[in-house]
Design a protein around this motif. Structure first.
Motif, mmCIF file in Angstrom:
data_model
loop_
_atom_site.group_PDB
_atom_site.id
_atom_site.type_symbol
_atom_site.label_atom_id
_atom_site.label_comp_id
_atom_site.label_asym_id
_atom_site.label_seq_id
_atom_site.Cartn_x
_atom_site.Cartn_y
_atom_site.Cartn_z
ATOM 1 N N ARG A 49 -41.020 35.324 36.073
ATOM 2 C CA ARG A 49 -41.642 34.748 37.264
ATOM 3 C C ARG A 49 -41.650 33.225 37.136
ATOM 4 O O ARG A 49 -41.816 32.674 36.033
ATOM 5 N N ASP A 50 -41.470 32.525 38.280
ATOM 6 C CA ASP A 50 -41.448 31.059 38.344
ATOM 7 C C ASP A 50 -42.639 30.552 39.145
ATOM 8 O O ASP A 50 -43.074 31.190 40.121
ATOM 9 N N TRP A 51 -43.142 29.375 38.746
ATOM 10 C CA TRP A 51 -44.195 28.691 39.479
ATOM 11 C C TRP A 51 -43.843 27.213 39.611
ATOM 12 O O TRP A 51 -43.168 26.641 38.755
ATOM 13 N N ILE A 52 -44.338 26.585 40.697
ATOM 14 C CA ILE A 52 -44.249 25.140 40.868
ATOM 15 C C ILE A 52 -45.637 24.570 40.609
ATOM 16 O O ILE A 52 -46.587 24.828 41.360
ATOM 17 N N PRO A 112 -48.425 21.292 39.723
ATOM 18 C CA PRO A 112 -48.648 19.926 40.218
ATOM 19 C C PRO A 112 -47.715 18.931 39.534
ATOM 20 O O PRO A 112 -47.406 19.039 38.349
ATOM 21 N N GLY A 113 -47.278 17.932 40.320
ATOM 22 C CA GLY A 113 -46.348 16.936 39.794
ATOM 23 C C GLY A 113 -44.903 17.366 39.856
ATOM 24 O O GLY A 113 -44.027 16.655 39.372
ATOM 25 N N GLY A 114 -44.620 18.540 40.430
ATOM 26 C CA GLY A 114 -43.248 19.011 40.555
ATOM 27 C C GLY A 114 -42.703 19.693 39.327
ATOM 28 O O GLY A 114 -41.495 19.945 39.232
ATOM 29 N N ILE A 115 -43.562 20.037 38.367
ATOM 30 C CA ILE A 115 -43.112 20.729 37.160
ATOM 31 C C ILE A 115 -42.830 22.189 37.501
ATOM 32 O O ILE A 115 -43.632 22.855 38.160
ATOM 33 N N VAL A 116 -41.695 22.707 37.047
ATOM 34 C CA VAL A 116 -41.296 24.093 37.268
ATOM 35 C C VAL A 116 -41.589 24.881 35.991
ATOM 36 O O VAL A 116 -41.089 24.539 34.910
ATOM 37 N N LEU A 122 -40.754 24.979 30.659
ATOM 38 C CA LEU A 122 -41.244 23.915 31.534
ATOM 39 C C LEU A 122 -40.098 22.959 31.820
ATOM 40 O O LEU A 122 -39.457 22.443 30.895
ATOM 41 N N ARG A 123 -39.821 22.738 33.103
ATOM 42 C CA ARG A 123 -38.806 21.770 33.526
ATOM 43 C C ARG A 123 -39.457 20.779 34.491
ATOM 44 O O ARG A 123 -40.230 21.169 35.364
ATOM 45 N N TRP A 124 -39.092 19.501 34.348
ATOM 46 C CA TRP A 124 -39.690 18.462 35.198
ATOM 47 C C TRP A 124 -38.565 17.639 35.840
ATOM 48 O O TRP A 124 -38.144 16.626 35.302
ATOM 49 N N PRO A 125 -38.043 18.075 36.978
ATOM 50 C CA PRO A 125 -36.960 17.329 37.640
ATOM 51 C C PRO A 125 -37.479 16.021 38.236
ATOM 52 O O PRO A 125 -38.458 16.016 38.991
ATOM 53 N N LEU A 126 -36.825 14.922 37.892
ATOM 54 C CA LEU A 126 -37.184 13.592 38.390
ATOM 55 C C LEU A 126 -35.955 13.014 39.081
ATOM 56 O O LEU A 126 -34.899 12.851 38.462
ATOM 57 N N ALA A 127 -36.081 12.701 40.376
ATOM 58 C CA ALA A 127 -34.941 12.245 41.164
ATOM 59 C C ALA A 127 -35.184 10.844 41.711
ATOM 60 O O ALA A 127 -36.322 10.461 42.011
ATOM 61 N N ARG A 128 -34.088 10.086 41.828
ATOM 62 C CA ARG A 128 -34.130 8.772 42.466
ATOM 63 C C ARG A 128 -32.898 8.623 43.340
ATOM 64 O O ARG A 128 -31.775 8.906 42.898
ATOM 65 N N GLN A 129 -33.129 8.196 44.595
ATOM 66 C CA GLN A 129 -32.042 8.031 45.545
ATOM 67 C C GLN A 129 -31.807 6.556 45.811
ATOM 68 O O GLN A 129 -32.734 5.747 45.825
ATOM 69 N N LEU A 140 -30.659 12.222 38.774
ATOM 70 C CA LEU A 140 -31.564 13.325 38.497
ATOM 71 C C LEU A 140 -31.718 13.454 36.988
ATOM 72 O O LEU A 140 -30.743 13.646 36.275
ATOM 73 N N ILE A 141 -32.975 13.312 36.516
ATOM 74 C CA ILE A 141 -33.293 13.491 35.102
ATOM 75 C C ILE A 141 -34.205 14.699 34.989
ATOM 76 O O ILE A 141 -35.197 14.815 35.704
ATOM 77 N N GLU A 142 -33.839 15.620 34.060
ATOM 78 C CA GLU A 142 -34.601 16.856 33.932
ATOM 79 C C GLU A 142 -34.880 17.145 32.464
ATOM 80 O O GLU A 142 -34.062 17.756 31.778
ATOM 81 N N PRO A 143 -36.055 16.734 31.951
ATOM 82 C CA PRO A 143 -36.455 17.164 30.607
ATOM 83 C C PRO A 143 -36.904 18.622 30.642
ATOM 84 O O PRO A 143 -37.534 19.071 31.600
ATOM 85 N N THR A 144 -36.567 19.367 29.591
ATOM 86 C CA THR A 144 -36.857 20.801 29.545
ATOM 87 C C THR A 144 -37.364 21.181 28.163
ATOM 88 O O THR A 144 -36.819 20.731 27.142
#
Length: 697
Positions: A394-397, A399-403, A438-445, A451-455
């Motif tokens: 099961r997956d959850w989102i 706070p802060g966009g952490i998956v 735990l994955r934390w996708p960080l994006a900048r346009q 896209l930086i994703e520490p896991t």
């Protein structure tokens, strides 16, 4: 004033009852007192997709003929073109005579003749004819041409029949044939000879292959290729058959040569068929008489052969598969028993969405590894495994966009072992497991998107019961695809146990104009070492090697990919990379691989190899291709090849040379030369046309 859609049958009572007569359009139409219809000025006649243009057409009712004054242009529905100075045709454009005529078939083959007779809309008979697909410049002879006393074009069979034919190069006669048949360029397939191929090798001498193509109805064909040289008599076979629910293909050869005393042969076959209830049946056969045959004749460079029979069904929520495989090794240092040779497996897997959330996957499977040898130990050991597993995820989102992802599972396996006294005859193994990610996708346009994703992945597994023989997980790869998996073994027999933490970071950049790059690095930490991982896998010990992987792509066609495994001293355990650059005139590629010695993987020497391939469009008509493979560790070449292809609008000529340096007790180094040529304009030589020659003043 121009008249439109003036139909002959509306004007002439004799033709009023006819079916599918011609239609006439002209600037001026006159009906004379003696029942002649004269059309002049931009005259166009239509009949069932065929179009005729001329300066004047006279229809003689009494003779039921069309007298046509040129220049005449006739185009049929397939795009074939006929031009003439003058002619006489019937109103249906099916019978008649054209004088000073030229035919262009499929915009490739030109046939010019003093006179063309058309019979029943099916035959064109050309007298004192010349055929060529080459550009003709003034009075200069084309690069090649065929001159014949008579040429018959059977438009339904799409065949050209030449009588008293002479083949010329730049106007010089090369050879003469009393009769010959060639397909026209619009024909897709027909029984007949294909392009001969010359092949010369240091082992088999100079020889020639003469393929003969045989149609076996609309959905099957066969090609027989005798190959003859001073050292071999070989017959090659290729068979293809399409069915309503699948297809079958087969290729093979039989040889009687001076390299070995016995007959040599190989057979490769593939088939795939759709069955009711969304099942698909497929099979593959690969067999060869001896280890050197495929390389001696350059049929294939495989060092292991696999024959299998499989049944597969895939739906949105289930997977069902059964497979029986037989392996044959061609390696000098490997035996069939070490593979093992016979593998049988069956499995069923299903996915459901339970009411309490997440996804539940359950599966059952059975597989067996069989060795015909009855020796006690690994050379004769037979292993059968039957098991089942269940996994919930099961997956959850957060706070802060952490998956966040949670996963748990249980697997049970029952093993049966025969002909190996070091293992019990039967034993049961249970493997509970759990994993959290735990994955934390960080994006900048911006001008470029990042896209930086520490896991982080924390997992645990334990084994209760058997320690079975490891038949299906002898070698493992550590790469970005399994960095965050709970287990990195390739099969079911070996299990990663204990607690482990996988940490990594992935960075992806999408730049302007199509540029893109990515970088991944990470590592695995364990509370205990895993003995089934080999030293060169990068996964042995309590801490894995550092995994570093990247890719860079430019809009100009340049691509580079690289992966490396490094220990704490920044020494390489394994590395490989690939680079490629391609554009309209250039294609360059390079691959490098390095692997250290590892007796556990039966690799007694370090592997360090470069593989290079290149293609250059030197001129509009000349292309060069080259490839090479070099063993850096042994400081010797493995193979090399060079080829040139010259192609214009009417001729393709290819020459090649290659050298294989590898040698063993069954394979000798070999040098091979090849030559093949074809004429554009006939189906046997059909290919992409090259640039047309330019006529100079």
């Amino acid at each position: 004033m121009r008249w439109l859609a003036l139909i002959l049958m509306l004007l002439l009572p004799r033709l009023a009852g006819a079916q599918n007569v011609a239609t006439l359009v002209a600037d001026d139409v006159t009906l004379t007192a003696d029942d002649q219809l004269i059309a002049s000025g931009n005259v166009v006649a239509f009949f069932e997709g065929t179009q005729l243009r001329a300066s004047q057409i006279i229809y003689d009712r009494a003779a039921d003929q069309l007298q046509i004054t040129g220049p005449i242009i006739v185009q049929d529905p397939a795009g074939n073109l006929v031009t003439a100075a003058s002619g006489t045709l019937d109103p249906r454009l099916e019978n008649g005579i054209l004088l000073g005529a030229r035919i262009v078939l499929d915009q490739q083959l030109q046939l010019a003749a003093n006179q063309i007779d058309q019979r029943d809309g099916r035959y064109l008979q050309l007298y004192r004819s010349t055929a060529s697909s080459c550009q003709v410049c003034g009075n200069r002879a084309p690069l090649w041409e065929i001159r014949a006393e008579k040429v018959t074009h059977h438009t339904l069979e799409q065949q050209l029949y030449f009588e008293n034919a002479t083949f010329l190069i730049r106007g010089l006669p090369l050879f003469w044939l009393p009769a010959m048949r060639l397909p026209d360029p619009t024909l897709d397939r027909a029984t007949g000879f294909l392009i001969p191929r010359q092949r010369s090798t240091s082992q088999l001498g100079t020889g020639i292959k003469l393929p003969y193509f045989i149609t076996l109805g609309d959905h099957a064909d066969m090609t027989l290729s005798p190959y003859v040289s001073a050292q071999t008599r070989t017959l090659e076979l290729e068979l293809r058959r399409a069915f309503a629910t699948g297809s079958l293909s087969l290729r093979g050869a039989v040889s009687d040569d001076t390299l070995q005393d016995d007959l040599r042969s190989y057979l490769f076959a593939n088939g795939s068929f759709a069955l009711p209830a969304n099942y698909r049946l497929a099979f593959k056969i690969e067999t060869v008489s001896d280890k050197a045959y495929l390389l001696d004749y350059d049929y294939d460079d495989k060092d292991r052969l696999e024959s299998d029979l499989s049944l597969l069904r895939v739906t949105n929520t289930t997977l069902t598969e059964a497979r029986l495989s037989y392996f044959q090794t061609l390696r000098e240092v490997e035996t069939n028993a070490s593979l093992p040779p016979i593998i049988g497996e069956a499995r069923h897997e299903a996915r459901i969405q339970p009411g309490f959330g997440g996804t539940l996957i359950y599966a059952t499977s059975i597989d067996t590894a069989y060795r015909p040898d009855r020796t006690d130990g690994s050379a004769g050991r037979d292993v059968t495994r039957a098991g089942g597993r269940a996994e919930w995820r099961r997956d959850w989102i957060l706070p802060g966009g952490i998956v966040a992802t949670a996963q748990t599972g249980l697997r049970g396996d029952l093993y049966g072992v025969r002909d190996d006294s070091s293992y019990p005859d039967s034993d049961l193994r249970l493997v509970p497991s759990g994993m959290a990610t735990l994955r934390w996708p960080l994006a900048r346009q911006g001008a470029a998107n990042h896209l930086i994703e520490p896991t982080l992945t924390l997992s645990w597994a334990d084994v209760h019961g058997a320690a079975p023989p490891n038949e299906d997980s002898a070698r493992s790869e550590f790469d970005p695809a399994n960095l965050f998996d709970r287990s990195r073994f390739t099969g079911q027999d070996a299990v990663e146990t204990g607690t482990q933490l996988a940490a990594g970071l992935t960075w992806t950049r999408a730049g302007p104009g199509g540029a893109a790059s990515s970088l991944t690095f990470g590592r695995v930490f364990r509370d205990s070492a895993q003995p089934d991982f080999t030293p060169s896998s990068g996964l042995d010990g309590t801490e894995s090697d550092w995994l570093v992987s990247g890719q860079y792509t430019t809009p100009g066609g340049f691509v580079i990919e690289w992966r490396g495994l490094f220990d704490d001293d920044i020494e390489t355990t394994r590395t490989d990379g690939r680079a490629r650059w391609s554009n309209e005139r250039l294609n360059l590629g390079a691959t490098y691989i390095w692997q250290g010695r590892d007796a556990a993987e039966n690799r007694l020497d370090t592997i360090s190899e470069w593989t290079l391939d290149a293609g250059f469009q030197l001129t509009d008509t000349l292309r060069m291709a080259a490839d090479a493979r070099y063993n850096v560790a042994a400081d010797r070449p493995v193979q090399a090849g060079l080829g040139f292809t010259w192609q214009n609008e009417c001729v393709t000529l290819a020459v090649s040379a290659s050298r294989r340096y590898t040698a063993s007790s069954s394979v000798d180094p070999t040098t091979t030369f090849g030559l093949v040529g074809s004429l554009a304009g006939f189906s046997t030589g059909r290919s992409a046309k090259g640039p047309a020659a330019q006529c100079r003043q």
